[in-house]
Motif scaffolding. Structure first.
Motif, PDB file in Angstrom:
ATOM      1  N   ILE A 268       0.837  -1.193   0.000  1.00  0.00           N
ATOM      2  CA  ILE A 268       0.000   0.000   0.000  1.00  0.00           C
ATOM      3  C   ILE A 268       0.874   1.246   0.000  1.00  0.00           C
ATOM      4  CG2 ILE A 268      -1.763   1.304   1.248  1.00  0.00           C
ATOM      5  CD1 ILE A 268      -2.793  -1.334   2.378  1.00  0.00           C
ATOM      6  N   ILE A 269       0.584   2.152  -0.928  1.00  0.00           N
ATOM      7  CA  ILE A 269       1.315   3.416  -1.040  1.00  0.00           C
ATOM      8  C   ILE A 269       0.309   4.553  -0.959  1.00  0.00           C
ATOM      9  CG2 ILE A 269       2.807   4.845  -2.491  1.00  0.00           C
ATOM     10  CD1 ILE A 269       3.834   2.276  -3.813  1.00  0.00           C
ATOM     11  N   GLU A 270       0.507   5.448  -0.015  1.00  0.00           N
ATOM     12  CA  GLU A 270      -0.352   6.624   0.133  1.00  0.00           C
ATOM     13  C   GLU A 270       0.342   7.813  -0.528  1.00  0.00           C
ATOM     14  OE1 GLU A 270      -1.285   7.186   4.326  1.00  0.00           O
ATOM     15  OE2 GLU A 270      -0.854   5.053   4.651  1.00  0.00           O
ATOM     16  N   LEU A 271      -0.397   8.554  -1.358  1.00  0.00           N
ATOM     17  CA  LEU A 271       0.222   9.685  -2.038  1.00  0.00           C
ATOM     18  C   LEU A 271      -0.813  10.693  -2.498  1.00  0.00           C
ATOM     19  CD1 LEU A 271      -0.397   9.183  -5.294  1.00  0.00           C
ATOM     20  CD2 LEU A 271       1.442   7.530  -5.068  1.00  0.00           C
ATOM     21  N   SER A 272      -0.307  11.832  -2.896  1.00  0.00           N
ATOM     22  CA  SER A 272      -1.122  12.864  -3.538  1.00  0.00           C
ATOM     23  C   SER A 272      -0.424  13.281  -4.818  1.00  0.00           C
ATOM     24  CB  SER A 272      -1.294  14.087  -2.624  1.00  0.00           C
ATOM     25  OG  SER A 272      -1.834  15.179  -3.362  1.00  0.00           O
ATOM     26  N   VAL A 273      -1.028  12.977  -5.935  1.00  0.00           N
ATOM     27  CA  VAL A 273      -0.441  13.380  -7.216  1.00  0.00           C
ATOM     28  C   VAL A 273      -0.381  14.899  -7.310  1.00  0.00           C
ATOM     29  CG1 VAL A 273      -0.733  13.351  -9.722  1.00  0.00           C
ATOM     30  CG2 VAL A 273      -1.185  11.280  -8.390  1.00  0.00           C
ATOM     31  N   LYS A 274      -1.381  15.570  -6.784  1.00  0.00           N
ATOM     32  CA  LYS A 274      -1.453  17.031  -6.889  1.00  0.00           C
ATOM     33  C   LYS A 274      -0.315  17.720  -6.145  1.00  0.00           C
ATOM     34  CE  LYS A 274      -4.568  20.970  -6.371  1.00  0.00           C
ATOM     35  NZ  LYS A 274      -5.948  21.415  -6.025  1.00  0.00           N
ATOM     36  N   THR A 275      -0.064  17.320  -4.888  1.00  0.00           N
ATOM     37  CA  THR A 275       0.976  17.988  -4.091  1.00  0.00           C
ATOM     38  C   THR A 275       2.333  17.324  -4.227  1.00  0.00           C
ATOM     39  OG1 THR A 275       0.596  16.650  -2.098  1.00  0.00           O
ATOM     40  CG2 THR A 275      -0.793  18.612  -2.409  1.00  0.00           C
ATOM     41  N   GLY A 276       2.362  16.059  -4.656  1.00  0.00           N
ATOM     42  CA  GLY A 276       3.612  15.326  -4.759  1.00  0.00           C
ATOM     43  C   GLY A 276       3.963  14.546  -3.511  1.00  0.00           C
ATOM     44  N   GLU A 277       3.196  14.731  -2.445  1.00  0.00           N
ATOM     45  CA  GLU A 277       3.478  14.012  -1.209  1.00  0.00           C
ATOM     46  C   GLU A 277       3.308  12.505  -1.413  1.00  0.00           C
ATOM     47  OE1 GLU A 277       1.964  13.862   3.472  1.00  0.00           O
ATOM     48  OE2 GLU A 277       0.858  15.036   1.974  1.00  0.00           O
ATOM     49  N   GLY A 278       4.334  11.752  -1.055  1.00  0.00           N
ATOM     50  CA  GLY A 278       4.302  10.296  -1.191  1.00  0.00           C
ATOM     51  C   GLY A 278       4.710   9.778  -2.554  1.00  0.00           C
ATOM     52  N   MET A 279       4.898  10.649  -3.528  1.00  0.00           N
ATOM     53  CA  MET A 279       5.267  10.194  -4.871  1.00  0.00           C
ATOM     54  C   MET A 279       6.650   9.536  -4.875  1.00  0.00           C
ATOM     55  SD  MET A 279       2.816  10.744  -7.106  1.00  0.00           S
ATOM     56  CE  MET A 279       3.619  10.730  -8.704  1.00  0.00           C
ATOM     57  N   ASP A 280       7.521   9.944  -3.963  1.00  0.00           N
ATOM     58  CA  ASP A 280       8.852   9.356  -3.895  1.00  0.00           C
ATOM     59  C   ASP A 280       8.783   7.854  -3.580  1.00  0.00           C
ATOM     60  OD1 ASP A 280       7.849  10.080  -1.386  1.00  0.00           O
ATOM     61  OD2 ASP A 280       9.850  10.159  -0.491  1.00  0.00           O
ATOM     62  N   LYS A 281       7.807   7.461  -2.760  1.00  0.00           N
ATOM     63  CA  LYS A 281       7.637   6.037  -2.440  1.00  0.00           C
ATOM     64  C   LYS A 281       7.227   5.260  -3.687  1.00  0.00           C
ATOM     65  CE  LYS A 281       6.260   7.061   2.312  1.00  0.00           C
ATOM     66  NZ  LYS A 281       5.173   6.981   3.323  1.00  0.00           N
ATOM     67  N   TRP A 282       6.378   5.840  -4.495  1.00  0.00           N
ATOM     68  CA  TRP A 282       5.960   5.223  -5.761  1.00  0.00           C
ATOM     69  C   TRP A 282       7.138   5.123  -6.720  1.00  0.00           C
ATOM     70  CZ3 TRP A 282       3.375   2.296  -8.801  1.00  0.00           C
ATOM     71  CH2 TRP A 282       3.148   2.589 -10.143  1.00  0.00           C
ATOM     72  N   TYR A 283       7.924   6.189  -6.810  1.00  0.00           N
ATOM     73  CA  TYR A 283       9.085   6.173  -7.691  1.00  0.00           C
ATOM     74  C   TYR A 283      10.115   5.138  -7.226  1.00  0.00           C
ATOM     75  CZ  TYR A 283       7.235  10.634  -9.419  1.00  0.00           C
ATOM     76  OH  TYR A 283       6.436  11.616  -9.951  1.00  0.00           O
ATOM     77  N   ASP A 284      10.331   5.051  -5.916  1.00  0.00           N
ATOM     78  CA  ASP A 284      11.276   4.060  -5.389  1.00  0.00           C
ATOM     79  C   ASP A 284      10.804   2.644  -5.712  1.00  0.00           C
ATOM     80  OD1 ASP A 284      12.880   6.046  -4.362  1.00  0.00           O
ATOM     81  OD2 ASP A 284      12.113   5.892  -2.314  1.00  0.00           O
ATOM     82  N   TRP A 285       9.496   2.436  -5.657  1.00  0.00           N
ATOM     83  CA  TRP A 285       8.952   1.110  -5.982  1.00  0.00           C
ATOM     84  C   TRP A 285       9.266   0.746  -7.430  1.00  0.00           C
ATOM     85  CZ3 TRP A 285       5.554  -1.078  -9.389  1.00  0.00           C
ATOM     86  CH2 TRP A 285       5.074  -2.358  -9.091  1.00  0.00           C
ATOM     87  N   ILE A 286       9.092   1.692  -8.340  1.00  0.00           N
ATOM     88  CA  ILE A 286       9.391   1.435  -9.756  1.00  0.00           C
ATOM     89  C   ILE A 286      10.885   1.211  -9.966  1.00  0.00           C
ATOM     90  CG2 ILE A 286       9.354   2.405 -12.094  1.00  0.00           C
ATOM     91  CD1 ILE A 286       6.832   3.931 -11.323  1.00  0.00           C
ATOM     92  N   LYS A 287      11.702   2.080  -9.392  1.00  0.00           N
ATOM     93  CA  LYS A 287      13.151   1.986  -9.587  1.00  0.00           C
ATOM     94  C   LYS A 287      13.704   0.662  -9.072  1.00  0.00           C
ATOM     95  CE  LYS A 287      14.042   6.970  -9.190  1.00  0.00           C
ATOM     96  NZ  LYS A 287      14.674   8.028  -8.367  1.00  0.00           N
ATOM     97  N   LEU A 288      13.206   0.224  -7.940  1.00  0.00           N
ATOM     98  CA  LEU A 288      13.687  -1.024  -7.357  1.00  0.00           C
ATOM     99  C   LEU A 288      13.456  -2.193  -8.294  1.00  0.00           C
ATOM    100  CD1 LEU A 288      14.823  -2.523  -4.858  1.00  0.00           C
ATOM    101  CD2 LEU A 288      12.451  -2.725  -4.023  1.00  0.00           C
ATOM    102  N   ARG A 289      12.352  -2.150  -9.049  1.00  0.00           N
ATOM    103  CA  ARG A 289      11.995  -3.268  -9.924  1.00  0.00           C
ATOM    104  C   ARG A 289      12.513  -3.103 -11.349  1.00  0.00           C
ATOM    105  NH1 ARG A 289       9.360  -2.595  -5.710  1.00  0.00           N
ATOM    106  NH2 ARG A 289       8.411  -4.334  -4.567  1.00  0.00           N
ATOM    107  N   THR A 290      13.098  -1.966 -11.616  1.00  0.00           N
ATOM    108  CA  THR A 290      13.749  -1.766 -12.930  1.00  0.00           C
ATOM    109  C   THR A 290      15.245  -1.556 -12.772  1.00  0.00           C
ATOM    110  OG1 THR A 290      13.204   0.610 -12.807  1.00  0.00           O
ATOM    111  CG2 THR A 290      11.670  -0.808 -13.994  1.00  0.00           C
ATOM    112  N   ASN A 291      15.736  -1.816 -11.582  1.00  0.00           N
ATOM    113  CA  ASN A 291      17.172  -1.689 -11.269  1.00  0.00           C
ATOM    114  C   ASN A 291      17.704  -0.292 -11.525  1.00  0.00           C
ATOM    115  OD1 ASN A 291      17.407  -4.481 -10.584  1.00  0.00           O
ATOM    116  ND2 ASN A 291      17.440  -4.969 -12.770  1.00  0.00           N
ATOM    117  N   LYS A 292      16.882   0.712 -11.224  1.00  0.00           N
ATOM    118  CA  LYS A 292      17.306   2.099 -11.371  1.00  0.00           C
ATOM    119  C   LYS A 292      17.529   2.698  -9.988  1.00  0.00           C
ATOM    120  CE  LYS A 292      16.746   2.185 -15.861  1.00  0.00           C
ATOM    121  NZ  LYS A 292      17.861   2.370 -16.793  1.00  0.00           N
ATOM    122  N   ASP A 293      18.728   3.226  -9.769  1.00  0.00           N
ATOM    123  CA  ASP A 293      19.074   3.808  -8.462  1.00  0.00           C
ATOM    124  C   ASP A 293      18.546   5.239  -8.359  1.00  0.00           C
ATOM    125  OD1 ASP A 293      20.395   1.473  -7.787  1.00  0.00           O
ATOM    126  OD2 ASP A 293      22.258   2.154  -8.729  1.00  0.00           O
TER     127      ASP A 293
END
Length: 293
Positions: A268-293
């Motif tokens: 579960i990831i909590e975020l606000s697309v409008k303010t950007g709050e929590g978007m870093d957790k979503w980005y980290d999830w993607i990067k971890l699975r695409t081997n992007k640091d």
């Protein structure tokens, strides 16, 4: 035919890129024939799709006489069996899609939600902020319009739009054709934004690597237990529009509890697309699975 909602195969599915003009047409033809010395003309309309189940009414003589007012109906097949057959074919092609994605190192995400949860907004911001690090390709699914594909095109990602007509979900065949049209590159992220619907898309495997279900705080916090099949089949639940929590009657802890009741493996990831709050957790999830640091 989809046994859940009744959407059928008698609609035109259109796949196109922004800026393209695609003509739709339905054609018909008629031919006369004679029954009991009376000529009849039948018109046939074709929309390039065929059903396995059909019903027809005829006024004719066939080894026995019928009065002109007599009609009889014939039903062939069984709806449950047809649905099972469609899902079986869909699943076979989904496995082919999945094998292709794995061979090309394409990380395929299936975004699902009810309408208005913020799928396209999430995708736009993700492309704008991660697009320099990760190559994104997008398949947009809607019943009509190119609106979402145009928004993604403006964000800077290659995109094709699938318009499903009367259909309420994407299937693996649509995705297979769209991937060919889009020419998805190796070592990329393919995002499939499904038609806004929490019921039927849960039944259709597209060959995705992960399924992401999105809900917003403007919806009911009991969504996970009202639509359990979708949450049970998903890998991640994004709770969007958290900036509105002070203004809406939404218990986020209860929503998370319900979601984990249905699927205790759900991230579960909590975020606000409008303010950007929590978007870093979503980005980290993607990067971890695409081997992007």
């Amino acid at each position: 035919m989809c046994g859940t909602c009744g959407c059928g195969e008698d609609n035109t599915v259109r796949i196109q890129k922004p800026g393209e003009i695609t003509e739709q047409h339905t054609h018909s033809h008629s031919h006369p024939h004679t029954h009991d010395n009376t000529e009849h003309t039948h018109d046939h309309f074709h929309n390039h799709s065929h059903k396995n189940q059909h019903k027809h009414d005829d006024l004719h003589s066939d080894k026995h006489a019928h009065s002109p007012s007599h009609t009889h109906d014939h039903f062939h097949g069984n709806e449950i069996l047809i649905e099972q057959d469609i899902l079986h074919k869909n699943n076979l092609l989904a496995e082919r899609n999945r094998g292709y994605f794995e061979a090309k190192n394409i990380f395929a995400l299936n975004l699902v939600s009810s309408p208005g949860s913020g799928k396209t907004s999430l995708l736009k911001r993700t492309i704008k902020e991660l697009g320099k690090e990760i190559s994104f390709f997008v398949i947009e699914g809607d019943q009509q319009t190119m609106n979402d594909a145009n928004r993604i095109h403006e964000a800077g990602a290659p995109v094709v739009q699938i318009n499903t007509g009367s259909g309420c979900h994407l299937d693996s065949d649509m995705v297979n054709k769209a991937v060919k049209e889009l020419d998805v590159k190796d070592n990329s992220v393919l995002v499939i934004e499904n038609v806004g619907n929490l019921i039927c898309p849960s039944m259709f495997d597209l060959g995705e690597s992960k399924r992401i279900v999105i809900i917003s705080v403007t919806e009911g916090d009991d969504k996970p237990i009202k639509y359990p099949a979708m949450f049970a089949s998903s890998d991640v639940c994004i709770i969007n529009k958290t900036d509105l929590l002070p203004y809406v009657d939404f218990d986020i802890e209860k929503a998370k509890e319900y979601a984990l009741q249905v699927n205790h493996h759900l991230e579960i990831i909590e975020l606000s697309v409008k303010t950007g709050e929590g978007m870093d957790k979503w980005y980290d999830w993607i990067k971890l699975r695409t081997n992007k640091d």
